[in-house]
Design a protein around this motif. Structure first.
Motif, short mmCIF file in Angstrom:
data_model
loop_
_atom_site.label_atom_id
_atom_site.label_comp_id
_atom_site.label_asym_id
_atom_site.label_seq_id
_atom_site.Cartn_x
_atom_site.Cartn_y
_atom_site.Cartn_z
N GLY A 96 62.54 65.65 44.98
CA GLY A 96 62.28 64.39 45.69
C GLY A 96 60.88 64.29 46.26
N THR A 97 59.91 64.95 45.63
CA THR A 97 58.55 64.91 46.14
C THR A 97 57.57 64.81 44.98
N SER A 98 56.31 64.65 45.31
CA SER A 98 55.27 64.62 44.27
C SER A 98 54.77 66.03 44.03
N LYS A 143 55.75 68.97 37.35
CA LYS A 143 55.96 67.62 37.87
C LYS A 143 57.45 67.29 37.92
N ALA A 144 58.18 67.65 36.88
CA ALA A 144 59.63 67.41 36.84
C ALA A 144 60.32 68.21 37.94
N ASP A 159 53.83 68.98 33.07
CA ASP A 159 55.04 68.15 33.03
C ASP A 159 56.24 68.92 33.58
N GLU A 167 59.71 66.41 41.20
CA GLU A 167 60.53 65.19 41.27
C GLU A 167 62.00 65.52 41.52
N SER A 168 62.47 66.65 40.99
CA SER A 168 63.87 67.05 41.22
C SER A 168 64.10 67.38 42.69
#
Length: 61
Positions: A44-46, A37-38, A34, A41-42
């Protein structure tokens, strides 16, 4: 209510994935998925794309 996929669509998608991609499994310490993943995402990608980009960058250098 989202779109529903038929069994035929799912089967076709799974066949495409099997023929197009290799699968790599990575184990990380409990709870870190997690966090990673965060972070992705911060940016702007997977998480998957971030890992691939980092590996490619490392191989270039």
């Amino acid at each position: 209510m989202g779109a529903k996929y038929t069994k035929a669509q799912n089967k076709a998608t799974q066949k495409y994935i099997k023929n197009t991609y290799d699968t790599v499994t990575t184990r990380v310490p409990k709870g870190m998925r997690d966090v990673y993943k965060a972070h992705a995402e911060s940016k702007g990608t997977s998480l998957n794309k971030l890992i691939i980009d980092l590996l490619n960058k490392d191989m270039e250098g």
